[in-house]
Design an enzyme around this catalytic site. Structure first.
Site, PDB file in Angstrom:
ATOM      1  N   HIS A   1      28.445 -17.555 -26.004  1.00 44.68           N
ATOM      2  CA  HIS A   1      29.134 -16.287 -26.312  1.00 44.68           C
ATOM      3  C   HIS A   1      29.051 -15.989 -27.817  1.00 44.68           C
ATOM      4  O   HIS A   1      28.796 -14.850 -28.224  1.00 44.68           O
ATOM      5  CB  HIS A   1      30.617 -16.361 -25.932  1.00 44.68           C
ATOM      6  CG  HIS A   1      30.881 -16.591 -24.476  1.00 44.68           C
ATOM      7  ND1 HIS A   1      31.744 -17.545 -24.009  1.00 44.68           N
ATOM      8  CD2 HIS A   1      30.379 -15.967 -23.365  1.00 44.68           C
ATOM      9  CE1 HIS A   1      31.794 -17.503 -22.677  1.00 44.68           C
ATOM     10  NE2 HIS A   1      30.977 -16.557 -22.268  1.00 44.68           N
TER      11      HIS A   1
ATOM     12  N   LYS B   1      41.197 -14.324 -10.577  1.00 43.92           N
ATOM     13  CA  LYS B   1      40.488 -15.485 -11.100  1.00 43.92           C
ATOM     14  C   LYS B   1      41.471 -16.497 -11.671  1.00 43.92           C
ATOM     15  O   LYS B   1      42.295 -16.152 -12.520  1.00 43.92           O
ATOM     16  CB  LYS B   1      39.515 -15.027 -12.203  1.00 43.92           C
ATOM     17  CG  LYS B   1      38.106 -15.527 -11.993  1.00 43.92           C
ATOM     18  CD  LYS B   1      37.177 -14.954 -13.044  1.00 43.92           C
ATOM     19  CE  LYS B   1      35.777 -15.529 -12.910  1.00 43.92           C
ATOM     20  NZ  LYS B   1      34.859 -14.947 -13.879  1.00 43.92           N
TER      21      LYS B   1
ATOM     22  N   ARG C   1      21.361 -15.311 -18.965  1.00 44.52           N
ATOM     23  CA  ARG C   1      20.839 -16.678 -19.086  1.00 44.52           C
ATOM     24  C   ARG C   1      19.551 -16.866 -18.292  1.00 44.52           C
ATOM     25  O   ARG C   1      18.812 -17.800 -18.540  1.00 44.52           O
ATOM     26  CB  ARG C   1      21.882 -17.683 -18.609  1.00 44.52           C
ATOM     27  CG  ARG C   1      22.953 -17.935 -19.642  1.00 44.52           C
ATOM     28  CD  ARG C   1      24.092 -18.690 -19.056  1.00 44.52           C
ATOM     29  NE  ARG C   1      24.677 -17.923 -17.976  1.00 44.52           N
ATOM     30  CZ  ARG C   1      25.911 -18.105 -17.507  1.00 44.52           C
ATOM     31  NH1 ARG C   1      26.662 -19.051 -18.018  1.00 44.52           N
ATOM     32  NH2 ARG C   1      26.388 -17.365 -16.535  1.00 44.52           N
TER      33      ARG C   1
ATOM     34  N   SER D   1      30.877 -21.198 -19.098  1.00 45.03           N
ATOM     35  CA  SER D   1      32.289 -21.576 -19.201  1.00 45.03           C
ATOM     36  C   SER D   1      32.671 -22.470 -18.029  1.00 45.03           C
ATOM     37  O   SER D   1      33.421 -23.433 -18.180  1.00 45.03           O
ATOM     38  CB  SER D   1      33.171 -20.331 -19.202  1.00 45.03           C
ATOM     39  OG  SER D   1      32.913 -19.565 -20.345  1.00 45.03           O
TER      40      SER D   1
HETATM   41  O1  PNS Z   1      32.665 -13.311 -17.953  1.00 42.08           O
HETATM   42  P1  PNS Z   1      32.651 -12.663 -16.608  1.00 42.08           P
HETATM   43  O2  PNS Z   1      33.775 -13.218 -15.754  1.00 42.08           O
HETATM   44  O3  PNS Z   1      31.320 -12.744 -15.947  1.00 42.08           O
HETATM   45  O4  PNS Z   1      32.967 -11.097 -16.839  1.00 42.08           O
HETATM   46  C1  PNS Z   1      33.048 -10.200 -15.746  1.00 42.08           C
HETATM   47  C2  PNS Z   1      33.559  -8.818 -16.200  1.00 42.08           C
HETATM   48  C3  PNS Z   1      34.867  -8.938 -16.936  1.00 42.08           C
HETATM   49  C4  PNS Z   1      32.530  -8.185 -17.107  1.00 42.08           C
HETATM   50  C5  PNS Z   1      33.713  -7.935 -14.906  1.00 42.08           C
HETATM   51  O5  PNS Z   1      34.515  -8.618 -13.976  1.00 42.08           O
HETATM   52  C6  PNS Z   1      34.322  -6.571 -15.199  1.00 42.08           C
HETATM   53  O6  PNS Z   1      33.671  -5.699 -15.702  1.00 42.08           O
HETATM   54  N1  PNS Z   1      35.629  -6.397 -14.888  1.00 42.08           N
HETATM   55  C7  PNS Z   1      36.355  -5.169 -15.129  1.00 42.08           C
HETATM   56  C8  PNS Z   1      36.598  -4.374 -13.841  1.00 42.08           C
HETATM   57  C9  PNS Z   1      35.497  -3.393 -13.611  1.00 42.08           C
HETATM   58  O7  PNS Z   1      35.233  -2.486 -14.375  1.00 42.08           O
HETATM   59  N2  PNS Z   1      34.790  -3.593 -12.474  1.00 42.08           N
HETATM   60  C10 PNS Z   1      33.640  -2.823 -12.124  1.00 42.08           C
HETATM   61  C11 PNS Z   1      32.419  -3.382 -12.833  1.00 42.08           C
HETATM   62  S1  PNS Z   1      30.986  -2.856 -12.063  1.00 42.08           S
END
Ligand code: PNS
Length: 183
Positions: free
Chosen positions: A41, A65, A114, A152
């Site tokens: 990150h 989560k 990745r 993570s």
């Molecule tokens: O680090 P992560 O857990 O892979 O991040 C995922 C994240 C936070 C980017 C994703 O869950 C997200 O965008 N959440 C916000 C809710 C949202 O907008 N959902 C629609 C996305 S298409």
């Protein structure tokens, strides 16, 4: 051919920049769980700053989560790691990512890739986000070659089984992991 009015049409972030000159420049919104923050990150933020003037790290409040660290703890880790660089800030958001990104004056969502395992999920998310907010671009950075295996989830697993993750997380996170696992 693109018309002149179309070329001059305001984009997400212009309003914020116009209102407040201190917030001038391009802003990338870097969302994630950051549970915990890893060197992968940190690397994406550092390289993102070569392309954008500011990076807003955005901690998603995800009730579904199960997290190792609370949102406040994760926010503090990020603050400590980037305390030396005013171009990096951190926020916590709930709800739609695109709405939070636009509210922060971002013109782009920043994500690390990745490899092919990440691709499917990221492609779906960026396509959905583009549908919701076409003015917001998603910019992907390929993880540096030494970081492609860092996640993570693996850090949490290895650390909780007593493995050494010193090379995979920044110092404040390593200290927090040690303190958490001593309990
Ligand atoms: O680090 P992560 O857990 O892979 O991040 C995922 C994240 C936070 C980017 C994703 O869950 C997200 O965008 N959440 C916000 C809710 C949202 O907008 N959902 C629609 C996305 S298409």
């Amino acid at each position: 051919m693109t018309s002149l009015p179309a070329l001059h049409r305001a984009r997400a972030g212009d309003a914020v920049r116009a209102e407040n000159p201190l917030r001038a420049g391009t802003v990338a919104f870097y969302p994630g769980s950051f549970d915990p923050l890893t060197i992968g990150h940190v690397n994406i933020v550092e390289r993102g700053l070569r392309v954008f003037d500011r990076v807003v790290m955005a901690l998603a409040h995800n009730v579904n989560k199960q997290a190792m660290f609370t949102l406040e703890e994760r926010r503090d880790h990020i603050r400590e790691v980037f305390a030396h660089d005013a171009r990096v800030s951190v926020t916590v958001f709930e709800g739609l990512l695109v709405e939070a990104a636009v509210a922060h004056g971002a013109t782009a969502v920043l994500r690390g890739l990745r490899g092919v395992a990440d691709f499917e999920y990221e492609f779906q998310m960026s396509t959905m986000n583009h549908l919701l907010a076409p003015e917001l671009e998603t910019v992907f950075m390929m993880t540096e070659k030494g970081h492609f295996f860092v996640s993570s989830q693996l850090v949490r697993e290895v650390a909780s089984l007593g493995g050494d993750v010193a090379l995979l997380v920044p110092a404040p996170v390593l200290a927090a992991l040690a303190a958490r696992l001593r309990k």
